[in-house]
Structures are given as C-alpha cells and as structure tokens.
Design an enzyme around this catalytic site. Sequence first.
Site, PDB file in Angstrom:
ATOM      1  N   ASP A 148       0.822  -1.218   0.000  1.00 17.29           N
ATOM      2  CA  ASP A 148       0.000   0.000   0.000  1.00 17.29           C
ATOM      3  C   ASP A 148       0.860   1.274   0.000  1.00 17.29           C
ATOM      4  OD1 ASP A 148      -2.424   1.415   0.088  1.00 17.29           O
ATOM      5  OD2 ASP A 148      -3.248   0.133   1.660  1.00 17.29           O
ATOM      6  N   ASP A 208      -9.625   3.652  -3.571  1.00 19.53           N
ATOM      7  CA  ASP A 208     -10.389   2.452  -3.209  1.00 19.53           C
ATOM      8  C   ASP A 208     -11.809   2.483  -3.760  1.00 19.53           C
ATOM      9  OD1 ASP A 208      -8.173   1.747  -1.758  1.00 19.53           O
ATOM     10  OD2 ASP A 208      -9.239   1.466   0.125  1.00 19.53           O
TER      11      ASP A 208
END
Lengths: 413, 413, 413, 413
Positions: A148, A208
């Site tokens: 991430d 996201d």
Amino acid sequence: SLLLLSGVLSLLSSYANAGNNGLALTPQMGWNTWNHFGCDISEATILNSAKAMIANNLPQLGYNYVLMDDCWQAPARDPTTGAPVADPQKFPNGIKDLSDQIHNMSLKFGIYSSAGVYTCGGKFGSLGFETIDAQTYAEWGVDYLKYDNCYNEGLAGTPRISFERYANMSRALNATGRPILYSMCNWGEDGPWNFASTIANSWRISGDIYDNFDRYDDRCPCTSMLDCKLAGFHCAMARIIDFAAPLGQKAHQGAWNDLDMLEVGNGGMTFDEYVTHFSFWSILKSPLILGNDITNMTEETLSIITNKAVIALNQDPAGSPASRIWKVPLKGGGDISLWTGSLVNSQWVIAVLNTSPKTVSWDIEFSDVFIDYGKSAQQDSWVLTDLWQKDDSGNWGKNLGTFKGKVKGVKVA
Amino acid sequence: SLLLLSGVLSLLSSYANAGNNGLALTPQMGWNTWNHFGCDISEATILNSAKAMIANNLPQLGYNYVLMDDCWQAPARDPTTGAPVADPQKFPNGIKDLSDQIHNMSLKFGIYSSAGVYTCGGKFGSLGFETIDAQTYAEWGVDYLKYDNCYNEGLAGTPRISFERYANMSRALNATGRPILYSMCNWGEDGPWNFASTIANSWRISGDIYDNFDRYDDRCPCTSMLDCKLAGFHCAMARIIDFAAPLGQKAHQGAWNDLDMLEVGNGGMTFDEYVTHFSFWSILKSPLILGNDITNMTEETLSIITNKAVIALNQDPAGSPASRIWKVPLKGGGDISLWTGSLVNSQWVIAVLNTSPKTVSWDIEFSDVFIDYGKSAQQDSWVLTDLWQKDDSGNWGKNLGTFKGKVKGVKVA
Amino acid sequence: SLLLLSGVLSLLSSYANAGNNGLALTPQMGWNTWNHFGCDISEATILNSAKAMIANNLPQLGYNYVLMDDCWQAPARDPTTGAPVADPQKFPNGIKDLSDQIHNMSLKFGIYSSAGVYTCGGKFGSLGFETIDAQTYAEWGVDYLKYDNCYNEGLAGTPRISFERYANMSRALNATGRPILYSMCNWGEDGPWNFASTIANSWRISGDIYDNFDRYDDRCPCTSMLDCKLAGFHCAMARIIDFAAPLGQKAHQGAWNDLDMLEVGNGGMTFDEYVTHFSFWSILKSPLILGNDITNMTEETLSIITNKAVIALNQDPAGSPASRIWKVPLKGGGDISLWTGSLVNSQWVIAVLNTSPKTVSWDIEFSDVFIDYGKSAQQDSWVLTDLWQKDDSGNWGKNLGTFKGKVKGVKVA
Amino acid sequence: SLLLLSGVLSLLSSYANAGNNGLALTPQMGWNTWNHFGCDISEATILNSAKAMIANNLPQLGYNYVLMDDCWQAPARDPTTGAPVADPQKFPNGIKDLSDQIHNMSLKFGIYSSAGVYTCGGKFGSLGFETIDAQTYAEWGVDYLKYDNCYNEGLAGTPRISFERYANMSRALNATGRPILYSMCNWGEDGPWNFASTIANSWRISGDIYDNFDRYDDRCPCTSMLDCKLAGFHCAMARIIDFAAPLGQKAHQGAWNDLDMLEVGNGGMTFDEYVTHFSFWSILKSPLILGNDITNMTEETLSIITNKAVIALNQDPAGSPASRIWKVPLKGGGDISLWTGSLVNSQWVIAVLNTSPKTVSWDIEFSDVFIDYGKSAQQDSWVLTDLWQKDDSGNWGKNLGTFKGKVKGVKVA
C-alpha cells in the site's frame, strides 16, 4: 450486456512478459479480508474463509490466493531484530502456522504492508524495512504481497520517486528466491502503468472502490487518473471503469491494471450491477479478488463469481484488455459505451455498458468492433454467444446466431 | 487544399543549428518497417523494400534512409561482451552485411532501440548500454537511430530526467565519430520541443499514429501534448496535426518535430485524406518516413509521395514550419483552419484544413496570411499556385493567377 | 443550518495517531494576532488579549493558545550566535518574559516563523536555522509554532521537496524535548494532506482567508487545491470550504486540515455568515484560532465563538471530519450541499450549506446521511437537535423531535 | 480609461525588499534593441538610440537604461580564457568602449545572455559560464543583465531546478561587487513569482509579446501562466494583462513582474490600444522598457511614453501593483474589468479595461474599489483625476470632480 464473438481471424500477440518472477501470466484470482472485514480479522476469519473457498469449489475456477490485508500486525516490530511481528491476540499460532494451514488446503497465502512509515490502518509500515520484511515473508511461506501507499513521507510526485520506492520492495522480494506475486497499491499515483511493469505483477489504478454502481463522491475527486493528485477512496464501480478506459494498452502478461477488489455480494449494488462489475473486471484483465464474506453467500452472488465463461475472458492466455471504442452520452444522464477485446483462437469479446437509468437499444457495427483489424474482419460473418445466458446443457454461453456487418438493436439494461 | 504563394518580400531567417552532428538540415526522408510489417521483418523484407525504393526512383526525391524498426534483436545480448546481437533467423548474415548491401545501393541504413530496459516489442533495450550499443551501431555502419521510450523505469516526469536519459545516447553516438542521425521517440513526454534540440535531430511529439483521418480514440487520451501524461497510441492523423499546432516555433534546421511515420498507402484513409496527411507533414517540417509496403504501391499512393512540389516545401532550406493562423469550428462538427509558412526566395505556403464532412467555401485574407510580416506584404499582389494540380507540362503546381488583399471563396473538401 | 443527530449505531474508528508529540489529539484552539493586528503587535497587544481571553472565560471552552504571529523579530539575528532575537522596542522584556506571563495565566504560548530566508513580513526566516531556532523557542517556553512558506528559494514543486523542508523543523522541534505543537502553513502546496501527518499537527490547505463570505478574488486563483500552483490570499470563507471538501479523509487525531484562522467578529460578514463560518470550521475539524480583537467583542460575536455544542463537534474525540455528500447548483447562482460526519457515542452531525442569496427548502434523506453506514442506519429513527437554537435551560441544542427515513423541508437561509 | 483617485486614508505598506543589490526600488525604465531591431544591431544602432533618448528628454522621465539584447556576440568565446567576446564587425571598438560612451551620456548600459548553452538567437549562452561572464560584464561596466531561457538542457520543470539555474548567475553578479540589475527572462516557467524575488530584480511572466491588442495566437497556447508548459511567443498585449492578473501580490520593491518590453510606437495597435498598453504596464508595476525605434517617433508615440502622471503610477514608492477586482464578459465578445491599486499619500489608482469592440458605459462602485480597505474608505468622498486628459496648465491629469459612493456611467472605449 456481454457478448462473445467467435470467428476466423488469426490473432496478433507480441506482448513482452517484462516481469521476472514468472507469476500472474493471467490476472491473479482469490479472496481478500479487507472489503468485508476491514481491521477485524484473525486466524479464524482467514481459515474459515479459506475453507469456504474450498466448500464452494472456488479453487477449481482459479481463485487460489487467500489474502490477509491490513491489521495483522503487532503494535511494534521485534525490538531486537526489527523483524515484523504478528498480533499475538489475533494470530496466537503465528503467521507461519497460518500459512502452512492455507498451503495444506492447496491454496496460496498473501500478506499486506505499506510503502510508508505506517500502514493505512496505523500499523508499522515497510519503508526502510524492505529487506527484513521480504525475508520474513519468505520464511513465513508468503506467496503474495499487497503493498500500500499510506504515510509515504512525500516520496511521490514524479514517476522516478514512486518507482524507486516500490522497486526497493520488488528487489527485496526477488532476492528471497521465493516467487512472491507483487501487487502494487499506490492508487495510480505518478502513473504506474507507465513504470511498474518491470517491477510488479499488478498495480492499482485508482483510489479504493466502494460498493456503489456509479455515484459521484467528493472523496474520489479526480475526473481522470492520468494526473490525479488525490486518488482518495469511495470510488464507485463505474467510475473506476471510466478511469481504466485509456490504460488497457499498458497491461500485458505478468503486469496488470488492478481495478481494486470486487464488491460482488456486499449488498450495495443490484444483481445486474454486480454482473456488470464482474464482467468488466474480467475483460479489462483486472485481478479478480473477491471482497465479500464467502462464508455466507447468496445463490445470486455465487452465480456471478462462478461464471466460467466470464472468468475465461479474464484468464484468456492472450492477456489483452478490452478497449473502449466509443462512448455516447444519453439523454437524461449516463452514457452508453462499446468495448471490444481480442482473445486467443480468433475470438473476440464485445461488451456494451449502459450507465443511464433506462434500458436502451443500440446497433453494434462490426466496423467499430474490428476497428483495429481491417476490412476483412469487419465484413465477415460472426457467431455470437451471450455469456450471461445458459445453453441447452445449462452452461453459461448461449449461441445467438450468426451476424454479418452489424447486430441490430442490442438491448442494454 | 494547399496553395503556394510567390512574392517579393525578403525572408528573415536566423535559426541556430544547435545540433552538432551536421545532419537533418532539412527533415529526414526514407522508409521504415514498422507501420506495415510490425515485428514481422527480416533481411529479405528490408532488402526488397530498399530495391523497391530504387525501382520507384524514390532516392532522387530525397527518400534515402532505409530504417529497420523493432524486433531485429536476438533474445539476448552477447553474454560475454554485452554487445547487441541480431536475431540469427531473421538476419542470418548479420546487420553489418545488411548495412553494406544498403550502402551499396547508395542508400543509408537506420536501426531502432529503446531508452528502457526492453524495447516496446519486448526485446533488450539500451538503458545502461548506451556506449556499447552506439559503438556497435557505428561498427555496423548505421546512419540513423530511432530511439524509443518503453520500459523506462520511471525515468520521466521532469524535463531534466528525460533529457539526461536521451542525452546519454546522444553523447554515445557522437563519441563514435560516425555521423548518426538521432531520432528521439519519447512520444512528446516532458516536452522534448523545449529541451531536445541540442541533443537530437528530431523528436516525436505524440503517441503513435494510426491509419485514420480524425477519429477520437481513448487510447490517445490527451487533448494537448503540452502536459500529457499518457501519450498512448492510435492517434488519428488530424489529431496529431492539432497537437503540432503550437510546436512549430521550436523546430529549426537540424532539429525537427516528428509527427510520426506516414500512413499514406496503408488503406485506412481516402485519397484526399492522404493528400492532406502528406501535405501537412511536409509544411510542418516533419520527417517524411514512408510506412507503407513500397514493394506494392498503387498509382494513387505513388502520386502522393512523389509530388516534388510538396516535398520541396518540406525540404525548403529555411526550415520554418507553418503556423496555424486561425481555427473556426463548423456547424455539424469539425473545423476549418488556415496555416501559413515562409519559404526561401520570398515565397510562402498557405494551407487550409477542413476536418468537417462537408466541402466549405472560405475567403482567405492576406492580412491573416502575412500577420507576422507587416502591412506591405498584406497589401501586395501575390501569384498563387496550386501544388496538387498540374501545370501545362504535367508538373505539379498550376498557376491560379494574381491576387491582391484576399482570395475569395476557396473551396476545401 | 446545522443539526445534530443522535442514534444507536456503534462507531467504527481506527485512525492512527501518526504524530509523535502527543499534541492536538483534537484540533487546537486559541487566538492569533495576525487577522486583526497584522504587523502592529507588541507585548501589550498580546498580554491584553490574553487577559481578555480569561475575562471572557474562553479557556474553559478550550481556547488555550495565545499565538504571536509575524513581526515580533528584531531586524537581524544575533550576529554572534545566529540565534533569533525579538524586536527590543515591541518586546522590551523579551519573549521569555512574555511567555512566562502567558503561562502564569495558565495559557499556552505560540510563535511564528517561515520555512524561507525571510518571513512573509520581511523579517529573518528559519530556513537553514531550524536547530537554533527550535532550541531558542524551547528555551523561551514556546508551546506552538506556526511555520509559514514565504521566500522559500524554490524549495517546492514536489511533495518530497516540501516534506524535507518542513520535516527539518519538525525534527528540530522534537529534538528539543519540549512538546511544541507544529502548525505547518505551506498553503496547501504539493498536497500536505498527503505527506504532513507524520511530521506536523496541522497543515494549512489554502491561501489566506479574508473576511468575506464567498466573493471570487483573482488573488486566490485556483479552483481546487489538489494541484494549485498559486495559493495566493484573499480566499473567501466559502471557497475554503469548497477546497476542503475532498480533504477530510486525510485528517485524523493529531493531524488536522487547517482552514486558516477565524474571521468571526472582524466585520466583513453577517451574523448568519459567521455562524456558517464557525460551524464548518468545527465540523471539518479545523483548528479554531480566533482572529478578531478579543478585547472588544460584541455579544453576537461572543455568542458564536462560545457555542459549547458546536465546539464539542470540533473537539469530538473521534476526530472524524465531515464529508460533503452532495452539492446541487441552485438557479440564480450558488449551491446547496449536504455534509455529514460521525461522532463518538453513536452520534452524527448533519450540516446543510446554502451559498445562494435565497432561502431554500430541502428534504434530507437518511439514505444520503448514512451513505457510508448501511441500510439499518438509513432506515432507523433518529432524534434531531438544532445546535444553534437553545433548549429550555438556555443551552445550545434544541430537540427537534424524532425522524425516520428523512427530514422534510429543511429551510436553509 | 484610467483614473486617479485622491483621498484621506493612510496607506499600509510593509513590503520586504528581499533583493540584496539595492536596485529597482521602483520598476526599471529604459530602451531595448530587440522589439524593433532584432538581431540587426551594432554600435551605431545603440549609440544613435542613446542619443535619441537624450534628444527626447527621456532620461528626465526615468528612462535611463540602454539595453543591448541578443546577437552582440562573436561566433565563439575566447578559446583560451572562455571569456565572452563581442562580434568584431558589429562592435569594432568593443563593448567596454560602448559602455563608456553610454555612461558618458549619464545613461546606464545593459547586456543580454541566456541561461542555456545557446542564446535564443543561436549565440553562445552562459550556462556553466556564469562566473566568467559576470566578471566580464562587470569589467565592461555593465549595469543590467537580461538573462533568457533558450537551450536550457531540460533544466526546468520544478521551481528548484529553475531557481538554481538562475541563482547561479545572481550569485556570480553579486560576487563582482558591481551593482548589476538582474532581469530574469524565463518566460514564467515554474512560477518565478514564487521563487525569484530573493535572486532577481524582475522576472518575465509570459512568452514574448507581439505588437497586437488581443488576438489569440496558437504560438502562445496557455490560458494561464500558473502551470504553463509552453510559454511560446506572439502573446498579444491584453492576454499578458490577463496572465498578470493574479500575480501582482508577489511583486514588491526591488522585485517586479515583467510583462515584457513595450510595443508602443511599433505600429501594430491603435493610439487608444497603446494608451491601454502603457497604462497597464504602469499600474501593474512592470518595467517600462521601450521597444520602438526611438530615433524616429511620431508625436502620438511620444505623447504616450512621456505622460508623467502615468509614469508616476509606475514609479510610485509604495510599489504596489494594481489588482483586478472583477471581470465581466460582454455580449459580442471581450470583457470589461476593474483594476485598483494603492499609492503613497493616500491615493489610489482605478483603471477600467474594455477588450470588446464596442464602447461601454459602466458604474464604478467605491465598495468595489476599496474592497480591501473597509467601509470608511468605501463610503468616503473622493476627488477623481483623469490622467489621460490635460489640466488647464496643459499637464496630464484633469480634475473630474468629487464623487461619493460611486462614479456613474464611466464610458470606456
């Protein structure tokens, strides 16, 4: 509406497999803890889901990665060695034991970290700890790393800076000798489609996803990802498809655009919307990572994620993402678009996307479908199959007949 | 419609030839394998095309470079020396022999590589191998390098980063002592028109052309190249003209904007559209690199690429690209634009581009044509010649008469 | 219009406190010299204001920082040590003495400098003097640093460059051992919401506010702060709210978006506009730094800045900024928008902003309010409280009744 | 239309003179060879122009710099020392002699180079030669350097890169000990208004001006200079005013936005347009550098450039550029805008710009004029003077009377 076209042209395919770990020759498939469980995970959550994968025969369809996302970590690294440590409450037997159990089910096991000083959930990150983290993952039997982008200390803003930060982990993973699929999650910053194919097996292209068809949300503020400075989150499914439209050209075997994990089964969309979601993730060659609670699925959800014909589009050996040929705005909002992609064995996929609230009827011209393939293909006869209807044997894929030049009046809900 | 204007003003010309290899004082001309043959090339493909160039008398018109594009390489470099190696199947006699044969036909020979770890076709790239590659090219008798941009490891995003990557090969080529025309192909990233003129003879300004007049394609997503983050490909011909409009100011002798190779003769456009294609590449001083199968040309194709009067515009010693003076949208889509450029010997070129589906009629005001040259030029009488009509001797360039102040009702299909 | 909603859902909260000084777990509150006094400050200005804070019982509400902005400096640093020196005319007893007096009132004391060679007011800056400045501040008993961005010698343009410049002072402050709240004021350049949370307690997101509701001013030229190259000043209050809309996702405990100091009481807006100003700064979790002359306040001004119910929204322990759910343009100009945010103890805040000149009436759907929280919250019954009306005991917060599914016809002036 | 307003408010002024050479406390004034003569210059051109400056009494008005632009150089530097050498044909007596003659006329002398490997005219540039060039300039008695941006080898793209390239010459000039006004000409790249005030006395904000009121030209393609990637040239006068609108906030004593040299007298605009040109360059505090042939001026031209009242606006000691308060589009094209700026001695300047083809009549509200200065100024009575009309003594500046609250029906051609 999703159709599969079968014909006689030979396929041109000259993609380079630029990655060097030999993985993800087709997009990876599996399940991940985050979309449904968030930080609320444990050994039990993961093992139960792994068992549910087997119980639902998902591995036979290609879903073979069990991915543990954020919040598996202890509050701190080992103070002596600096090695990562798992949360002893959530994982009393450790990660190696969990990994072994996953492997004993003939599944593969994935882990999560962030190319920053913290993970997005506030746990210790891997920036500056790439070597020891990769080594530990390898010792634990990890097969997959989702990496991430939170708390990256400003190490973004030019492709080179982002490349180096993510390449450091790529090199560390390769140095372990264990093949570990490397899934970059830098949210499309600095255009990973331009630089990541030599270091990673896939890269996220946007902020996201959230479980919604096409709602605009201020928290996903960019209108294109080509130079977006705040990828954000709460990006609706159809907006991610829009973001992906120009990027298919950059993906190939071993190196995929990741449209984020699937929301199919999480309840925020209708059945038809989830069908669209799954279809487009397939033809755009996104990794197919389930994000729902697979221990508790409806028949509808199961029918979508187990459509072998659609999965075959995603796993087609040519690895060629579909392109958007045209997009036309519709009165009353939304638009209709035509997407086509080539497959092995002289087959093509056609998809028509309608984001308006109304059903529309449209002619599909073969001169559009075969825009890249010359006049003989455009003028030929083609057998069409609808992959979301079933044939006489009950398998997905009903023959619609043979068409020449065009298909008139395709109805798209 | 393309007109040539002859008059009496003296020409101001003070361009610096900033390059230091003495090449491309006018835009380079030749033929390249890619647009027609792609990766499917061999010694025979190239020699046959070279012979066809001679059979069609193309060298006399200026087409003297035979350019071998991607996919000439063996799977790997020489494991001992690191030197580049040609594919032994495709080139059983090696590149030096091919180069010699080309030279024996009094033609020049060009090669291809990429400023990345792989070429776009997935072969070994030259990043980090600039010195040995340049030396080997020189030993092989190479006269021209097309240097691409795939798999560049994030070495883009600021002009300095792109400059250094491409300057490394420029320095390596110069160090060989052999004059090698250096054709940068970084797709306009980071604005090569701002930085490349001291290191290269030409630079691509956009993603790859495709054989289409003006269709929008999502794979060429930017609306301008001034700060484009995904150059892409499938850029229609008229879109590239639009991209080029502000850039002519940056080109000069030895340093040209490259609008990509020609599609004339490849079948995707009409005769008139190819005439427009060839005309604009000429007046914008793009390299004129044929991209069709020159072993098998129609009379129409040949008539376009052999128009001496239009080629003369491209090869005019002043080296001054035409500018767009105005662009007016037309009802029903498309637009009409006026372009003018100065030539040596007090001549000017005027071109009018119509991208709408209909023929339009328009007045051309000399106050617009000579916007940069003051009132005396604007009020003078001018002799006009249409370069796509033939005179009494059958040569291109028919005298249309003398005009003062304006030309009324120019019809543009 | 501002409403507070009370219900039964449990709150998910997993923010990381990424800062390491333990400060600003809720947004800082206090008073600053700049908006009212500019460069015209002295020991007396500051002490009188501190006394007025106490006289008005502001510390009990949370306002505990007394902040001395620019122009406290002598013309030059100490020529021998390089240490910062205060203006001896304005501060005849020195800064340490001033700080002691502030501390004796049980208040905290803040100072100002710039990450450049000069401050914005032309005094000596701290670039290259981070260590000695931080040490001196600590010796003076400073509790808070506002760190500006003028004259930064081009040290901006990528997140990394901005990060390093501001991290240098962060490290210097931490090295003193004294907890000093670090308030970054780089005007949103290079996106501090993406990189500053590990080094600072708050970061400005825009150019300077001015005392105006929503007037466009050329001196605040960007339409979004996501990639703004000239933050400027004279940014109207409602424009800053617009800038803040996508950024709430990046703030959390110890790390806040700073919408700039309050203008409440400075005279450029109406009472209702100041109510909106204060309400939105609260729910977006901006620091609440008074910018008016607190020695001379009207009852109206005092009533706004002492609304305990609204301050409680700002200081809510969950630290979760409100998000804009939708924005709808209104005929005649301006728009209406819905904002919601979650609080501790299963409470939520709803705010509706109307920037048009007319009062509008609107239905608020709970399916929108609870877009992030699923169908049970959306279908539940909720008790609503209006925080700008008073209950029977005369406290802010009047119960409006219980609502299910929607609130019809909310009127917003 | 340009009006000067006289009143009673005291002026706030706290600009830092951040430069360290003590020059350009008001914007520089003078004459430059380029706009009229281009590369066609010699000792005679320059001396004749200097004599014409004196003959026209221009030095008494403040025009005291005689600036030699590009093309004074020999083909190469001194091969032994690397020092710059003048063209021996054009300057047979050398630059030192020319400089002495200029100084003997009590004028100051300026020179030109480029922060690149070549100048824009293709002569040797100063990149890498900053020290020897600055030393030689100082030995030659140079008082002013215009420093251009051509052939900069990609050293642009972030503020830091541009800052360093231009700071190198700034440091070299300062090291000579001779005060040399430093005029940066990087065309606004990377936002010099954000970084140049500590190293230069002025910085160009755009591509080159051309002698035209407001024509759009593709060669000046950006719509704003805040993030322009191709400054270009052929920027019409009114477009540069538009570019300058947000930038006034960044200029101050010793550090000015340069809107490029004047075109007044070069013939491409009408008298009224040149009045507008000169007025706005004055109130925006641009350097006033004449660009016409001053050996041959019409009375009209002379009347514009010698308007003492308008020059006084430019040279006002407060050094505060006017701001655009509003801009309103007009039917039929163009727009009207109000600009105001504060001066010393409680005076203000008001200017109204009309770019439409028609005369319009407009009310000027003092609440707009004094938007930054509070209600007392807005409600006060003001004496207005029209600086382009003459008073009874024949001096520029006719008293229009006293106005309160607004000026009704201002007519602007």
